[in-house]
Design an enzyme around this catalytic site. Sequence first.
Site, short mmCIF file in Angstrom:
data_model
loop_
_atom_site.label_atom_id
_atom_site.label_comp_id
_atom_site.label_asym_id
_atom_site.label_seq_id
_atom_site.Cartn_x
_atom_site.Cartn_y
_atom_site.Cartn_z
N LYS A 1 19.20 21.30 2.23
CA LYS A 1 18.13 22.26 1.59
C LYS A 1 17.17 21.47 0.82
O LYS A 1 15.75 21.57 1.01
CB LYS A 1 18.37 23.41 0.75
CG LYS A 1 19.31 24.45 1.69
CD LYS A 1 20.16 25.55 1.07
CE LYS A 1 20.99 26.40 1.86
NZ LYS A 1 21.85 27.33 1.20
N GLN B 1 24.12 29.07 -4.26
CA GLN B 1 24.96 28.88 -3.29
C GLN B 1 26.28 29.47 -3.10
O GLN B 1 26.93 29.40 -4.39
CB GLN B 1 25.01 27.14 -3.23
CG GLN B 1 25.85 26.69 -2.09
CD GLN B 1 24.85 26.72 -0.55
OE1 GLN B 1 23.79 26.59 -0.72
NE2 GLN B 1 25.67 27.36 0.28
N ASP C 1 16.92 34.08 -0.39
CA ASP C 1 18.12 34.04 0.47
C ASP C 1 17.98 35.71 0.94
O ASP C 1 18.71 35.95 2.01
CB ASP C 1 19.45 33.87 -0.20
CG ASP C 1 20.01 32.57 -0.04
OD1 ASP C 1 19.70 32.15 1.02
OD2 ASP C 1 21.13 32.33 -0.77
#
Length: 293
Positions: free
Chosen positions: A52, A96, A119
């Site tokens: 990322k 994460q 997200d």
Amino acid sequence: MNIIDGKIISEQIKTEIAAEVRKMIADGKNPPHLAAILVGEDPASQTYVASKERSCKEVGFTSSIYRYPATMSEAELLKAIEFLNNDDEVDGFIVQLPVPKHISVDKIIESINPKKDVDGFHPINAGRMMASLPSYLPATPYGIMQMLERSNIETEGKHCVVLGRSNIVGTPVSVLMSRNSKNANATVTICHSKTKNLAEITRQADILIAAIGKPLFVTADMVKEGATVIDVGIHRVASPDTKSGFKLVGDVDFANVSKKCSNISPVPGGVGLMTIVSLLENTLKAAKKEVYK
Ligand code: NAP
């Protein structure tokens, strides 16, 4: 048979994002800033966060990673999230997953400011997606929709069968595919572990989306001739054919299914690459205040 090439499509989108970033900078604005919180040493999570960060660099975003030990308490993580919620320099951030078992994932997701939840996992974003209101779409389903759209695959009136009902893939992609909107309007069936006669249902699919988490589960006899198959699964399996001794495969038996279908996304080189660019797209939207003013 056409390969839906996640590499080509994701590169196209990255080029478009990079052009927008250059324009923002030319207009005197800051580039979008994506932050990531990484708790613990899980190797897969480290790889995801590193890629990322690499993708952010490629398109000109600012990125920052906040690393914490696996022993971090839930209260400490909530504090770290609160810090990013209030940091005006950060447009969007992710935690994460997975987080260590002593930390409640639901609590963590709900503590992220929905305006920065790139997200798209916060219940507010999930609810807004259900209601077809502007929201950050979860990255993998968003990436799948882009793959279909940019490959000019007709979805309207088609029967789409989704294998899997997780909150991050199966359920949201079924919502997006059935939306009354351009590049959607499919008739959707969701299958899960309690589904009976699974192969009978998958054989009816014009579009089959496999997000089941079982290597090579979808075999050729489960697929209709001429179907479009999107493989979301990623599995590292032992292989005598590679130097490293392992290879990546999806939920679909690509070698045999590809002979039957009209379009198929490979693993690697398919949905995984799209997931990362979707996160970049959400971060760009956050920086431009396109979803929330
Ligand atoms: P998950 O949370 O484990 O969900 C799997 C789903 O498949 C569940 O709904 C489960 O049903 C269903 N299922 C399991 N076994 C089944 C069976 N034998 N028959 C029918 N349904 C069955 O998985 P996920 O997080 O959605 O991920 C799915 C796969 O995609 C994994 O391989 C994951 O690594 C991969 N993934 C890839 C990306 C990417 O960027 N490419 C992103 C996310 C995930 P129940 O609900 O009844 O248990």
